[in-house]
Write an enzyme that holds these catalytic residues in place. Structure first.
Site, PDB file in Angstrom:
ATOM      1  N   ASP A  87       0.829  -1.198   0.000  1.00 19.70           N
ATOM      2  CA  ASP A  87       0.000   0.000   0.000  1.00 19.70           C
ATOM      3  C   ASP A  87       0.872   1.259   0.000  1.00 19.70           C
ATOM      4  OD1 ASP A  87      -2.365   1.408   0.000  1.00 19.70           O
ATOM      5  OD2 ASP A  87      -2.594   1.357   2.176  1.00 19.70           O
ATOM      6  N   GLY A  88       0.360   2.307  -0.635  1.00 16.68           N
ATOM      7  CA  GLY A  88       1.021   3.608  -0.566  1.00 16.68           C
ATOM      8  C   GLY A  88       1.617   4.107  -1.859  1.00 16.68           C
ATOM      9  N   ASN A  89       1.467   3.366  -2.948  1.00 17.91           N
ATOM     10  CA  ASN A  89       2.053   3.804  -4.222  1.00 17.91           C
ATOM     11  C   ASN A  89       1.497   5.157  -4.674  1.00 17.91           C
ATOM     12  OD1 ASN A  89       3.573   1.448  -4.445  1.00 17.91           O
ATOM     13  ND2 ASN A  89       2.030   0.397  -5.661  1.00 17.91           N
ATOM     14  N   TRP A 128       2.622   8.023  -2.440  1.00 13.72           N
ATOM     15  CA  TRP A 128       4.046   8.275  -2.681  1.00 13.72           C
ATOM     16  C   TRP A 128       4.224   9.168  -3.902  1.00 13.72           C
ATOM     17  CZ3 TRP A 128       7.596   7.191  -6.578  1.00 13.72           C
ATOM     18  CH2 TRP A 128       8.942   7.208  -6.230  1.00 13.72           C
ATOM     19  N   HIS A 181       2.945   3.510  -8.933  1.00 21.64           N
ATOM     20  CA  HIS A 181       2.789   2.078  -9.196  1.00 21.64           C
ATOM     21  C   HIS A 181       4.019   1.504  -9.916  1.00 21.64           C
ATOM     22  CE1 HIS A 181      -1.199   1.996  -7.621  1.00 21.64           C
ATOM     23  NE2 HIS A 181      -1.687   2.837  -8.528  1.00 21.64           N
ATOM     24  N   SER A 197      -6.860  -5.697  -6.242  1.00 24.22           N
ATOM     25  CA  SER A 197      -7.980  -6.326  -5.547  1.00 24.22           C
ATOM     26  C   SER A 197      -9.254  -6.260  -6.375  1.00 24.22           C
ATOM     27  CB  SER A 197      -8.215  -5.635  -4.194  1.00 24.22           C
ATOM     28  OG  SER A 197      -8.854  -4.390  -4.377  1.00 24.22           O
ATOM     29  N   GLU A 237     -11.790  -4.877  -5.439  1.00 22.17           N
ATOM     30  CA  GLU A 237     -12.337  -3.541  -5.209  1.00 22.17           C
ATOM     31  C   GLU A 237     -11.612  -2.466  -6.021  1.00 22.17           C
ATOM     32  OE1 GLU A 237     -13.572  -6.306  -2.416  1.00 22.17           O
ATOM     33  OE2 GLU A 237     -11.489  -5.653  -2.580  1.00 22.17           O
ATOM     34  N   ASN A 238     -10.435  -2.771  -6.538  1.00 18.28           N
ATOM     35  CA  ASN A 238      -9.656  -1.759  -7.260  1.00 18.28           C
ATOM     36  C   ASN A 238     -10.272  -1.352  -8.595  1.00 18.28           C
ATOM     37  OD1 ASN A 238      -6.381  -2.945  -6.125  1.00 18.28           O
ATOM     38  ND2 ASN A 238      -7.755  -1.416  -5.244  1.00 18.28           N
ATOM     39  N   ARG A 246      -5.467  -2.203   8.497  1.00 18.81           N
ATOM     40  CA  ARG A 246      -6.587  -3.065   8.116  1.00 18.81           C
ATOM     41  C   ARG A 246      -6.078  -4.095   7.116  1.00 18.81           C
ATOM     42  NH1 ARG A 246      -7.612   2.021   5.860  1.00 18.81           N
ATOM     43  NH2 ARG A 246      -7.483   2.108   3.580  1.00 18.81           N
ATOM     44  N   GLU A 254       0.819 -13.701  11.960  1.00 20.08           N
ATOM     45  CA  GLU A 254       1.224 -12.498  12.673  1.00 20.08           C
ATOM     46  C   GLU A 254       1.096 -11.321  11.697  1.00 20.08           C
ATOM     47  OE1 GLU A 254       2.227 -12.234  15.884  1.00 20.08           O
ATOM     48  OE2 GLU A 254       1.861 -14.370  16.202  1.00 20.08           O
TER      49      GLU A 254
END
Length: 254
Positions: A17-19, A22, A34, A62, A64-65, A191, A204
């Site tokens: 996450d975060g592309n 960024w 990306h 995903s 959802e994307n 999440r 974990e």
């Protein structure tokens, strides 16, 4: 500390996450982020043998994307095709076996064909198992698996009374993989975003602030190393180390 606490994770799953953020922070379009993230994937795959990670599963796109803009979705699909073309020979030479999970029905036929070819090309490799989740959603996966299971029950290949918690995993996209030991999510979000819902029941989790394009092999190594200090009880109870206090002394003497 349990026996497993001293062992590193063999299967690490990553929510990359975060592309977009960024890129935005640099005044560039989201697709720029990306492309930077795709380069980071290559670095992390190469780092896996150094930290004794055998299986790496990454969340690339995903279910959802599809809600994102048409420009971003189209750009991502082109990026996936470009990744396969550019990286296929290196993945083969470096002993990486590639799998794809997710629903391929909505993907264009050219991309699906390239995915099939890359899986076949690397099928004899075993140094690192790279699984790419593309058009993947945990709920969608369970729904599709349940349909296949129900079809087998209807056909008489499986008895309803024989269905238990060991049955469904055989119908999941990840049936060829061990469950993840460690799930990492970058960018500060805490999440799981519908990722490996069934498989991660005892994984974990590590949520870190670093955006994916900044997630270096050294950060990866540090996160993997931190896993070794965790106690993995799987619902059991480890024997506590009791300090000697007046109360415990009195209880043991009675």
């Amino acid at each position: 500390m349990s026996e497993n606490a001293q062992q590193g994770p063999k299967h690490v799953a990553v929510i990359m996450d975060g592309n977009g953020r960024w890129a935005t922070m640099r005044g560039r379009p989201r697709l720029f982020g990306h492309h930077a993230g795709a380069k980071r994937v290559k670095e992390i795959v190469r780092a896996c043998p150094d930290v004794d990670v055998k299986y790496l599963t990454i969340f690339a796109f995903s279910t959802e994307n599809w809600k994102r803009t048409q420009t971003e979705v189209s750009g991502l699909m082109k990026l996936f095709r470009r990744y396969i073309l550019r990286e296929a020979n290196d993945l083969l030479a470096e002993g990486v076996r590639v799998h794809f999970i997710g629903d391929r029905a909505r993907l264009d036929t050219k991309l699906v064909k390239m995915m099939d070819q890359l899986e076949l090309l690397t099928s004899a490799n075993s140094k690192v198992h790279l699984t790419i989740a593309l058009n993947y959603g945990g709920r969608d996966e369970v729904a599709r698996a349940t349909k296949r299971l129900a079809a087998d029950v209807q056909a008489g290949a499986l008895l309803p009374g024989d269905v238990d918690e060991e049955t469904l995993p055989r119908y999941l996209d990840t049936h060829f993989l061990p469950d993840p030991d460690l799930v990492i999510r970058t960018s500060g979000e805490a999440r799981i975003s519908n990722f490996l819902l069934w498989q991660s029941a005892y994984a974990e989790y590590e949520f870190i602030d670093t955006l994916w394009p900044d997630f270096t092999k050294d950060i990866f190594a540090d996160v993997v190393a931190s896993y070794g200090g965790r106690s993995r009880r799987f619902g059991g109870v480890s024997e506590p180390t009791q300090a000697s206090t007046p109360l415990t002394k009195a209880l043991t003497e009675t």
